[in-house]
Scaffold this active site. Structure first.
Site, PDB file in Angstrom:
ATOM      1  N   ASP A  82       0.828  -1.209   0.000  1.00 64.45           N
ATOM      2  CA  ASP A  82       0.000   0.000   0.000  1.00 64.45           C
ATOM      3  C   ASP A  82       0.856   1.251   0.000  1.00 64.45           C
ATOM      4  O   ASP A  82       2.088   1.189   0.089  1.00 64.45           O
ATOM      5  CB  ASP A  82      -0.968  -0.010   1.199  1.00 64.45           C
ATOM      6  CG  ASP A  82      -0.287  -0.428   2.508  1.00 64.45           C
ATOM      7  OD1 ASP A  82       0.954  -0.387   2.575  1.00 64.45           O
ATOM      8  OD2 ASP A  82      -0.996  -0.792   3.459  1.00 64.45           O
ATOM      9  N   ASP A 103      -7.556  -1.756  13.978  1.00 64.51           N
ATOM     10  CA  ASP A 103      -8.959  -1.865  13.542  1.00 64.51           C
ATOM     11  C   ASP A 103      -9.183  -3.096  12.666  1.00 64.51           C
ATOM     12  O   ASP A 103     -10.259  -3.248  12.083  1.00 64.51           O
ATOM     13  CB  ASP A 103      -9.411  -0.581  12.825  1.00 64.51           C
ATOM     14  CG  ASP A 103      -8.744  -0.385  11.465  1.00 64.51           C
ATOM     15  OD1 ASP A 103      -7.847  -1.183  11.105  1.00 64.51           O
ATOM     16  OD2 ASP A 103      -9.127   0.570  10.755  1.00 64.51           O
ATOM     17  N   HIS A 120      -7.489  -3.976   9.895  1.00 67.74           N
ATOM     18  CA  HIS A 120      -7.160  -3.901   8.462  1.00 67.74           C
ATOM     19  C   HIS A 120      -5.918  -4.723   8.123  1.00 67.74           C
ATOM     20  O   HIS A 120      -5.034  -4.905   8.952  1.00 67.74           O
ATOM     21  CB  HIS A 120      -7.012  -2.444   7.992  1.00 67.74           C
ATOM     22  CG  HIS A 120      -5.800  -1.718   8.482  1.00 67.74           C
ATOM     23  ND1 HIS A 120      -5.812  -0.373   8.758  1.00 67.74           N
ATOM     24  CD2 HIS A 120      -4.532  -2.117   8.745  1.00 67.74           C
ATOM     25  CE1 HIS A 120      -4.602   0.011   9.147  1.00 67.74           C
ATOM     26  NE2 HIS A 120      -3.813  -1.028   9.143  1.00 67.74           N
ATOM     27  N   GLU A 164      -9.657  -1.287   5.075  1.00 71.41           N
ATOM     28  CA  GLU A 164     -10.329  -0.967   6.330  1.00 71.41           C
ATOM     29  C   GLU A 164     -11.612  -1.813   6.456  1.00 71.41           C
ATOM     30  O   GLU A 164     -12.072  -2.399   5.475  1.00 71.41           O
ATOM     31  CB  GLU A 164     -10.664   0.528   6.371  1.00 71.41           C
ATOM     32  CG  GLU A 164      -9.448   1.457   6.243  1.00 71.41           C
ATOM     33  CD  GLU A 164      -8.564   1.500   7.482  1.00 71.41           C
ATOM     34  OE1 GLU A 164      -8.520   0.520   8.256  1.00 71.41           O
ATOM     35  OE2 GLU A 164      -7.896   2.535   7.681  1.00 71.41           O
TER      36      GLU A 164
END
Ligand code: PGA
Length: 256
Positions: free
Chosen positions: A64, A132, A134, A139
Protein backbone atom coordinates in the site's frame (compact mmCIF):
# COMPACT_ATOMS: atom_id res chain seq x y z
CA UNK A 1 -6.75 -23.17 8.98
CA UNK A 2 -3.85 -20.84 9.50
CA UNK A 3 -0.83 -22.12 11.36
CA UNK A 4 -0.40 -20.04 14.51
CA UNK A 5 3.12 -19.69 15.88
CA UNK A 6 3.55 -18.02 19.26
CA UNK A 7 7.04 -16.59 19.71
CA UNK A 8 8.77 -14.75 22.53
CA UNK A 9 9.61 -11.57 20.66
CA UNK A 10 9.92 -9.75 17.35
CA UNK A 11 13.45 -11.04 16.83
CA UNK A 12 12.34 -14.68 16.97
CA UNK A 13 9.44 -13.86 14.65
CA UNK A 14 11.83 -12.14 12.25
CA UNK A 15 14.14 -15.16 12.11
CA UNK A 16 11.21 -17.49 11.38
CA UNK A 17 9.82 -15.34 8.59
CA UNK A 18 13.34 -14.88 7.20
CA UNK A 19 13.72 -18.69 7.07
CA UNK A 20 10.59 -18.94 4.92
CA UNK A 21 11.67 -16.12 2.61
CA UNK A 22 15.18 -17.52 2.16
CA UNK A 23 13.87 -21.03 1.49
CA UNK A 24 11.70 -19.52 -1.24
CA UNK A 25 14.53 -17.50 -2.79
CA UNK A 26 16.81 -20.55 -2.67
CA UNK A 27 14.24 -22.38 -4.80
CA UNK A 28 13.80 -19.42 -7.17
CA UNK A 29 16.17 -16.45 -7.11
CA UNK A 30 13.57 -14.25 -8.83
CA UNK A 31 10.78 -15.06 -6.34
CA UNK A 32 8.11 -12.40 -5.88
CA UNK A 33 7.86 -10.98 -2.36
CA UNK A 34 4.92 -9.01 -1.00
CA UNK A 35 6.39 -6.25 1.16
CA UNK A 36 4.73 -4.55 4.12
CA UNK A 37 5.64 -1.29 5.83
CA UNK A 38 4.94 -0.27 9.43
CA UNK A 39 6.66 -1.26 12.66
CA UNK A 40 5.59 -4.90 12.61
CA UNK A 41 7.80 -6.32 9.83
CA UNK A 42 10.98 -4.51 10.91
CA UNK A 43 12.28 -7.64 12.68
CA UNK A 44 11.86 -9.60 9.44
CA UNK A 45 13.92 -7.09 7.46
CA UNK A 46 16.55 -7.02 10.22
CA UNK A 47 16.81 -10.80 10.28
CA UNK A 48 17.04 -10.99 6.50
CA UNK A 49 19.73 -8.31 6.35
CA UNK A 50 21.68 -10.27 8.97
CA UNK A 51 21.68 -13.41 6.85
CA UNK A 52 23.50 -11.60 4.02
CA UNK A 53 21.74 -13.64 1.36
CA UNK A 54 21.83 -12.56 -2.26
CA UNK A 55 18.36 -11.11 -2.87
CA UNK A 56 19.36 -9.01 -5.87
CA UNK A 57 17.10 -10.92 -8.27
CA UNK A 58 14.05 -11.07 -5.98
CA UNK A 59 11.10 -8.96 -7.08
CA UNK A 60 8.87 -7.03 -4.70
CA UNK A 61 5.40 -5.51 -4.54
CA UNK A 62 4.48 -3.25 -1.64
CA UNK A 63 1.04 -3.61 -0.12
CA UNK A 64 0.00 0.00 0.00
CA UNK A 65 0.88 3.68 -0.17
CA UNK A 66 -0.47 7.03 0.93
CA UNK A 67 -2.09 9.21 -1.69
CA UNK A 68 -1.41 12.93 -1.56
CA UNK A 69 2.10 13.12 -0.14
CA UNK A 70 4.65 15.07 -2.20
CA UNK A 71 7.10 12.94 -4.21
CA UNK A 72 10.05 11.87 -2.10
CA UNK A 73 8.29 12.53 1.24
CA UNK A 74 10.24 10.48 3.83
CA UNK A 75 7.04 8.83 5.13
CA UNK A 76 5.76 7.86 1.69
CA UNK A 77 5.84 4.09 1.52
CA UNK A 78 8.05 4.31 -1.58
CA UNK A 79 10.66 6.04 0.61
CA UNK A 80 10.04 3.71 3.57
CA UNK A 81 10.41 0.59 1.41
CA UNK A 82 13.65 1.94 -0.07
CA UNK A 83 15.06 2.84 3.35
CA UNK A 84 13.91 -0.14 5.40
CA UNK A 85 13.80 -2.96 2.86
CA UNK A 86 15.52 -2.33 -0.48
CA UNK A 87 18.77 -0.87 0.84
CA UNK A 88 19.42 -3.11 3.89
CA UNK A 89 18.47 -6.30 2.01
CA UNK A 90 20.31 -5.45 -1.20
CA UNK A 91 17.22 -5.68 -3.39
CA UNK A 92 17.29 -4.14 -6.86
CA UNK A 93 15.09 -1.05 -6.57
CA UNK A 94 13.99 -1.34 -10.21
CA UNK A 95 12.43 -4.72 -9.35
CA UNK A 96 10.38 -3.34 -6.44
CA UNK A 97 7.03 -1.68 -7.14
CA UNK A 98 4.88 0.43 -4.84
CA UNK A 99 1.25 1.14 -5.79
CA UNK A 100 0.49 4.62 -7.06
CA UNK A 101 3.91 5.07 -8.62
CA UNK A 102 3.45 3.32 -11.97
CA UNK A 103 1.39 6.00 -13.75
CA UNK A 104 -1.61 8.28 -13.18
CA UNK A 105 -3.55 7.67 -9.97
CA UNK A 106 -6.81 7.14 -11.92
CA UNK A 107 -5.51 3.87 -13.38
CA UNK A 108 -2.98 3.03 -10.67
CA UNK A 109 -5.04 0.17 -9.26
CA UNK A 110 -5.41 -1.63 -12.59
CA UNK A 111 -1.80 -0.91 -13.51
CA UNK A 112 -0.65 -2.50 -10.26
CA UNK A 113 -2.79 -5.59 -10.74
CA UNK A 114 -1.38 -6.01 -14.26
CA UNK A 115 2.18 -5.66 -12.98
CA UNK A 116 1.62 -8.29 -10.27
CA UNK A 117 0.09 -10.64 -12.80
CA UNK A 118 2.92 -10.05 -15.30
CA UNK A 119 5.39 -11.02 -12.57
CA UNK A 120 3.55 -14.30 -12.10
CA UNK A 121 1.83 -13.34 -8.84
CA UNK A 122 3.16 -12.86 -5.32
CA UNK A 123 4.83 -15.94 -3.82
CA UNK A 124 5.01 -14.83 -0.20
CA UNK A 125 3.15 -11.85 1.24
CA UNK A 126 4.32 -10.35 4.53
CA UNK A 127 1.42 -8.73 6.42
CA UNK A 128 0.86 -6.70 9.55
CA UNK A 129 -2.59 -6.00 10.94
CA UNK A 130 -4.08 -2.71 12.08
CA UNK A 131 -5.69 -2.22 15.49
CA UNK A 132 -8.96 -1.86 13.54
CA UNK A 133 -8.33 -5.20 11.84
CA UNK A 134 -7.16 -3.90 8.46
CA UNK A 135 -4.63 -5.77 6.34
CA UNK A 136 -2.90 -3.65 3.76
CA UNK A 137 -5.05 -0.53 4.06
CA UNK A 138 -8.26 -2.54 3.60
CA UNK A 139 -10.33 -0.97 6.33
CA UNK A 140 -13.39 -2.69 7.86
CA UNK A 141 -16.06 -3.19 5.21
CA UNK A 142 -13.61 -3.94 2.39
CA UNK A 143 -14.79 -6.63 0.01
CA UNK A 144 -12.97 -9.96 0.10
CA UNK A 145 -12.85 -9.74 -3.71
CA UNK A 146 -11.41 -6.22 -3.80
CA UNK A 147 -8.37 -5.45 -5.96
CA UNK A 148 -5.84 -2.64 -5.78
CA UNK A 149 -7.67 0.68 -5.50
CA UNK A 150 -7.78 4.08 -3.85
CA UNK A 151 -9.42 4.08 -0.42
CA UNK A 152 -10.06 6.37 2.55
CA UNK A 153 -8.27 5.68 5.83
CA UNK A 154 -10.28 5.38 9.03
CA UNK A 155 -9.60 8.01 11.67
CA UNK A 156 -8.28 5.21 13.90
CA UNK A 157 -5.64 4.30 11.31
CA UNK A 158 -4.72 7.96 10.85
CA UNK A 159 -4.30 8.29 14.63
CA UNK A 160 -2.26 5.06 14.77
CA UNK A 161 0.06 6.37 12.05
CA UNK A 162 0.35 9.90 13.42
CA UNK A 163 3.53 8.81 15.22
CA UNK A 164 5.34 8.97 11.88
CA UNK A 165 4.21 12.56 11.21
CA UNK A 166 4.35 15.90 13.05
CA UNK A 167 0.61 15.62 13.80
CA UNK A 168 -2.43 13.55 12.89
CA UNK A 169 -3.54 16.31 10.51
CA UNK A 170 -0.54 15.56 8.32
CA UNK A 171 -1.47 11.90 7.87
CA UNK A 172 -3.05 11.60 4.43
CA UNK A 173 -6.76 10.80 4.26
CA UNK A 174 -6.48 8.67 1.13
CA UNK A 175 -4.38 5.68 0.27
CA UNK A 176 -3.97 3.08 -2.45
CA UNK A 177 -3.88 -0.52 -1.33
CA UNK A 178 -3.78 -4.02 -2.69
CA UNK A 179 -7.28 -5.41 -2.17
CA UNK A 180 -8.23 -8.38 -0.05
CA UNK A 181 -8.73 -10.25 -3.34
CA UNK A 182 -5.19 -9.31 -4.40
CA UNK A 183 -3.76 -10.43 -1.06
CA UNK A 184 -5.70 -13.71 -1.19
CA UNK A 185 -4.06 -14.54 -4.52
CA UNK A 186 -0.57 -14.54 -2.99
CA UNK A 187 0.59 -18.13 -2.54
CA UNK A 188 1.69 -17.85 1.09
CA UNK A 189 0.58 -15.26 3.64
CA UNK A 190 2.79 -14.53 6.65
CA UNK A 191 0.87 -12.33 9.09
CA UNK A 192 2.76 -10.90 12.06
CA UNK A 193 1.46 -9.06 15.11
CA UNK A 194 2.97 -7.99 18.41
CA UNK A 195 1.63 -6.41 21.58
CA UNK A 196 -1.67 -6.32 23.38
CA UNK A 197 -3.01 -3.60 21.09
CA UNK A 198 -3.23 -6.22 18.33
CA UNK A 199 -4.86 -8.98 20.43
CA UNK A 200 -8.46 -8.20 19.45
CA UNK A 201 -7.60 -7.85 15.75
CA UNK A 202 -5.72 -11.19 15.80
CA UNK A 203 -8.55 -12.98 17.62
CA UNK A 204 -11.05 -11.66 15.07
CA UNK A 205 -8.81 -12.58 12.12
CA UNK A 206 -7.99 -16.10 13.31
CA UNK A 207 -11.04 -17.24 15.26
CA UNK A 208 -13.81 -14.76 14.54
CA UNK A 209 -16.47 -15.09 11.88
CA UNK A 210 -15.38 -14.45 8.29
CA UNK A 211 -16.74 -10.97 7.82
CA UNK A 212 -15.84 -7.83 5.90
CA UNK A 213 -16.09 -6.05 9.27
CA UNK A 214 -12.85 -7.82 10.22
CA UNK A 215 -10.72 -7.64 7.06
CA UNK A 216 -8.05 -9.85 8.63
CA UNK A 217 -10.57 -12.70 8.71
CA UNK A 218 -9.95 -13.01 4.95
CA UNK A 219 -6.99 -15.19 5.95
CA UNK A 220 -9.50 -17.94 6.82
CA UNK A 221 -10.29 -18.22 3.09
CA UNK A 222 -6.65 -18.93 2.21
CA UNK A 223 -5.03 -22.36 2.25
CA UNK A 224 -1.49 -21.37 3.27
CA UNK A 225 -1.26 -18.84 6.08
CA UNK A 226 1.31 -18.52 8.86
CA UNK A 227 0.39 -16.21 11.74
CA UNK A 228 3.37 -15.29 13.91
CA UNK A 229 2.46 -13.52 17.16
CA UNK A 230 3.96 -12.80 20.56
CA UNK A 231 2.20 -13.79 23.80
CA UNK A 232 0.48 -10.41 24.10
CA UNK A 233 -0.94 -10.44 20.57
CA UNK A 234 -2.04 -14.07 21.13
CA UNK A 235 -3.79 -13.22 24.40
CA UNK A 236 -7.28 -13.01 22.86
CA UNK A 237 -7.10 -16.42 21.17
CA UNK A 238 -9.19 -19.26 22.63
CA UNK A 239 -7.30 -22.22 21.18
CA UNK A 240 -3.76 -21.29 22.19
CA UNK A 241 -3.04 -24.71 23.71
CA UNK A 242 -3.81 -26.43 20.45
CA UNK A 243 -1.69 -23.97 18.42
CA UNK A 244 1.31 -24.60 20.67
CA UNK A 245 0.76 -28.36 20.53
CA UNK A 246 0.42 -28.34 16.74
CA UNK A 247 3.57 -26.25 16.33
CA UNK A 248 5.56 -28.47 18.71
CA UNK A 249 4.47 -31.55 16.74
CA UNK A 250 4.88 -30.16 13.25
CA UNK A 251 6.93 -32.39 10.95
CA UNK A 252 10.23 -30.59 10.38
CA UNK A 253 10.25 -31.27 6.63
CA UNK A 254 7.12 -29.13 6.19
CA UNK A 255 8.83 -25.78 6.75
CA UNK A 256 6.55 -22.79 7.21
P1 PGA B 1 2.14 -1.42 12.40
O1 PGA B 1 0.94 -1.32 11.37
O2 PGA B 1 3.01 -2.53 11.89
O3 PGA B 1 2.86 -0.11 12.31
O4 PGA B 1 1.55 -1.73 13.73
C1 PGA B 1 0.31 -2.51 10.95
C2 PGA B 1 -0.77 -2.16 9.96
O5 PGA B 1 -1.33 -1.08 10.05
O6 PGA B 1 -1.04 -3.00 9.09
Amino acid sequence: MAEIVIVKDTAEAGELAADAILALVARRADAVLGLATGSTPLGVWRALAGRRADLSRARGFALDEYVGLPDGHPESYRAVITREVVEPLGLDESLVAVPGHLGPIETAGEDYELAIRAAGGVDLQVLGIGTDGHIGFNEPGSSFESLTRVKTLTQQTRRDNARFFASVDEVPVNCITQGLGTIRRARHLVLLAFGEGKAAAIAAAVEGPVTASAPGSAIQLHSHVTVIVDEAAASGLANVDYYRYAWANKPEWEGL
